[in-house]
Design an enzyme around this catalytic site. Structure first.
Site, PDB file in Angstrom:
ATOM      1  CB  SER A  35      -0.906   0.026   1.234  1.00  0.00           C
ATOM      2  OG  SER A  35      -0.210   0.542   2.365  1.00  0.00           O
ATOM      3  CG  ASP A  36       1.501   5.779  -1.437  1.00  0.00           C
ATOM      4  OD1 ASP A  36       2.416   5.983  -0.614  1.00  0.00           O
ATOM      5  OD2 ASP A  36       1.410   6.416  -2.508  1.00  0.00           O
ATOM      6  CG  PHE A  37       2.974   7.097   4.516  1.00  0.00           C
ATOM      7  CD1 PHE A  37       4.316   6.915   4.794  1.00  0.00           C
ATOM      8  CD2 PHE A  37       2.157   7.587   5.521  1.00  0.00           C
ATOM      9  CE1 PHE A  37       4.841   7.223   6.037  1.00  0.00           C
ATOM     10  CE2 PHE A  37       2.664   7.903   6.769  1.00  0.00           C
ATOM     11  CZ  PHE A  37       4.015   7.712   7.028  1.00  0.00           C
ATOM     12  N   GLY A  38      -0.216   4.870   4.564  1.00  0.00           N
ATOM     13  CA  GLY A  38      -1.476   5.035   5.273  1.00  0.00           C
ATOM     14  C   GLY A  38      -2.719   4.677   4.482  1.00  0.00           C
TER      15      GLY A  38
END
Length: 728
Positions: free
Chosen positions: A266-269
């Site tokens: 996933s991307d950040f968060g």
């Protein structure tokens, strides 16, 4: 380690240890200073035992620190599984190259490969094994800040350059296990992140699946075919479902159709953001959606860690799904050689000689010069005469802000400014009597509101000088992530400075530092315009090379520059309409604006040279082609100037009739051709049936028999009269 041993390792792990492998946190959680760990640990609610099971680490800097963390981690990890270090290396680690949008202007796959090789060598010796690059998001809206990370608006070119970057980072198949100067590439952001509505970062993407597949997915597929070992999910929703929880996108398309068997991160968060999107009620539902979509690693939120045990206990999630993700992560670590060599390429002694080396800086300088686009050169103002006096003015003249927003490890203190580049080149002149005089203001010029004293001094220096090199554009913080702009004109203060200088000296060369195409109509009076982008560590030296003719510019833009922001999105390969403007441009009831043209100020593929190139004698080997018989298209290209130069020859097609409306033209080939002064050469392209395939209404890729127009030229606008070819 053999595959059977990896499977056995998964079987030995507790469920909590497995979930740890599916989690990524930043390096401050592993600080050797307790006070630096306390805050992050408290914020996320992690304890020391959990941290020593987390499978990957983000953003750690330096060989010594990576080795310290790895040693401590493996001592405390029950099964002695190594952790894996990842980082944002976008267009260089410490030796920074031009931003990808600038580098794309070179149309040079070898330049992309070299950049990635240098980046991999510096990153790996500093402890990283995975880089979050290439970004292959196709972009047609320059308001979006992250256009700087892209290669522009064309699917074909995007795919070619993405493939070159992956091969530069990873080397040949098998190299990751044995060549520790290579790193695994993570392709981002899957999918269509660059099509955000209104050019606003993180915003919704809404398009047909046919267009998604035909235009936007091609770059990702090319990178995966080149062997990229990781893919990162995008922040946006698409088709009404956020990418990170999008089962159709990740499982049906990425895994099943594209055959991607690597790690999906996933991307950040982004996993927890499924709650904010409104498709998940809480962390439990966010984890459920993401794990079923196939997201192997959750970056910097703890939905998996907090809820997967309960989801498995309730039977909502099968532990076998978790096992599959864990196995993919262990396979990546094994492919990188980490089980046998947990420190991998990290080496403090080599780090001192490899990172930011003179050799790497020289490569960056050549690459930057190859990426600078000459947009205008009225009255052949460029190259500058060595006997001329030059005033170097404007906010970019003395600024070290030449690296761009995503130069994580870049050193602005060591970057070559425009002024330094011009002064150093002038000082190196062989004939002291022909060394140019280079002057600038005592005070640096502000990007938004130049002081009265700077304006006054700039006007006075302009009066006294033969030529003004005026450095304008954006601060690096004005582009990049979370830096969308509704107004892409130059700041008012810069325009007023330009106008004041132009009144006293019309011989102005504007040098642009920026991360996106701009609306440049406010500086129409400039005699010459160089688009330098954010050119990187050696940017000032590279610009000086071009200004004085040591390098003949050859770059061509890969994203259209609009006449007005009201035209956006504007791109060369637009679909035809039922009332095309070109058929009756003076009629009202055609597809056009009343107050501005349909066309870009500077079109895709445009760029000038100190040389002049002409095209003629476009012919084909046959009037038809087929699945078994390609056709050769050839053209004569002549450098009819007295200056050696390189031309980027571009091949375009138009499918006249299709099941789905086809673009008015599409790039299908290009070649960088070096021609000596006065030299002519026959340039050949092979056009195959595969080149004219497109995605049909049933979402299958195939061609339609019928007629095509084929042409060649130096940009997407200025093409020879087309050939008529038939696909049997």
């Amino acid at each position: 380690m053999e595959q059977s041993q990896l499977v056995n390792l998964v079987e030995q792990m507790t469920l909590e240890e497995k979930i740890g492998q599916l989690t990524q946190i930043t390096g401050d959680f592993y600080s050797d200073k307790a006070e630096e760990r306390t805050g992050p640990m408290s914020q996320l609610g992690l304890n020391d035992d959990q941290i020593m099971n987390v499978g990957t680490v983000l953003g750690v800097v330096g060989a010594s620190e990576c080795k310290r963390i790895q040693k401590n981690y493996m001592e405390h990890n029950r099964l002695h599984i190594p952790t894996l270090f990842m980082g944002d290396v976008i267009h260089g680690y410490e030796t920074i190259f031009p931003i990808p949008l600038g580098l794309a202007s070179s149309w040079d796959t070898e330049a992309f490969r070299r950049m990635a090789e240098v980046s991999a060598e510096e990153a790996s010796v500093s402890g990283l094994s995975v880089v979050f690059s290439p970004m292959v998001d196709l972009v047609r809206d320059p308001r979006w800040g992250r256009v700087m990370e892209s290669t522009g608006e064309d699917p074909y070119l995007n795919g070619r350059l993405a493939s070159a970057m992956v091969k530069g980072y990873q080397g040949e198949p098998g190299d990751l296990s044995t060549q520790f100067n290579k790193v695994a590439a993570c392709v981002k952001h899957f999918a269509a992140y660059g099509a955000a509505t209104g050019g606003r970062d993180y915003n919704t993407v809404d398009m047909s699946e046919q267009r998604l597949r035909d235009v936007y997915l091609r770059g990702y597929e090319a990178a995966i075919e080149a062997g990229a070992r990781l893919v990162m999910t995008s922040f946006n929703s698409i088709g009404g479902v956020p990418a990170t929880g999008n089962l159709h996108l990740m499982q049906d398309i990425l895994r099943s159709e594209f055959g991607f068997d690597g790690v999906l991160i996933s991307d950040f968060g982004a996993v927890k953001e499924l709650i904010a999107h409104g498709v998940a009620e809480d962390e439990t539902q966010a984890a459920d959606l993401s794990i079923h979509a196939g997201v192997d690693i959750e970056m910097m939120t703890l939905c998996y860690m907090h809820t997967l045990v309960g989801l498995i206990s309730s039977g909502t999630v099968s532990e076998s799904i978790v096992d599959e993700s864990v196995l993919r992560i262990l396979e990546l670590k094994n492919e990188l050689g980490l089980f046998e060599h947990p420190f991998r390429g990290a080496d403090e002694d080599r780090e001192k000689t490899v990172v930011f080396s003179a050799e790497h800086r020289e490569i960056a300088r050549r690459t930057a010069a190859e990426s600078i686009v000459m947009l205008r050169n009225d009255d052949s103002l460029l190259p500058l005469d060595a006997e001329r006096s030059i005033a170097v003015l404007g906010p970019g003249a003395q600024s070290p802000d030449v690296l761009g927003a995503w130069s994580w490890r870049g050193r602005t203190d060591a970057a070559v400014t425009l002024l330094q580049g011009l002064q150093e080149l002038a000082a190196d002149g062989e004939d002291e009597g022909r060394r140019p005089s280079v002057v600038t203001t005592q005070e640096r010029c502000d990007y938004f509101v130049p002081t009265k004293s700077v304006v006054s001094e700039s006007i006075e220096l302009a009066k006294q000088s033969d030529v003004v090199v005026l450095a304008l554009g954006e601060l690096s913080t004005m582009s990049g992530e979370a830096s969308s702009r509704s107004n892409i004109r130059l700041p008012k203060g810069q325009v007023e400075l330009f106008e004041a200088i132009h009144e006293v000296n019309p011989h102005i060369v504007v040098v642009l530092f920026n991360g996106r195409p701009l609306d440049l109509h406010d500086i129409d009076g400039a005699e010459a315009i160089l688009e330098a982008w954010y050119p990187g560590t050696e940017g000032g030296a590279a610009i000086a090379d071009v200004l004085f003719g040591a390098v003949n510019p050859s770059a061509k833009i890969t994203m259209s520059f609009p006449e007005s922001v009201g035209q956006i999105p504007i791109y060369y390969d637009e679909d035809n309409t039922g009332r095309p403007y070109e058929v009756a441009p003076n009629e009202k009831y055609v597809s056009k604006y009343l107050d501005v043209s349909n066309y870009a100020a500077f079109p895709f593929g445009f760029g000038l040279s100190f040389s002049h190139f002409t095209y003629d004698s476009l012919v084909s080997s046959s009037n038809s082609f087929s699945a078994t018989e390609p056709v050769t298209v050839s053209v004569n290209v002549t450098n009819d100037s007295n200056v050696d130069g390189t031309e980027i020859v571009q091949l375009y097609i138009r499918d006249l009739v299709g099941e789905v409306v086809r673009p008015v033209k599409q790039l299908k080939g290009f070649k960088r051709v070096a021609l000596a002064a006065g030299e002519s050469r026959r340039i050949e392209f092979s056009l195959t049936e595969e080149d004219v395939r497109y995605v049909h209404l049933d979402c299958t890729m195939r061609s339609d028999p019928g007629d095509f127009l084929v042409s060649v030229g130096g940009n997407s606008r200025d093409l020879l009269d087309p050939l008529h070819l038939h696909l049997d």
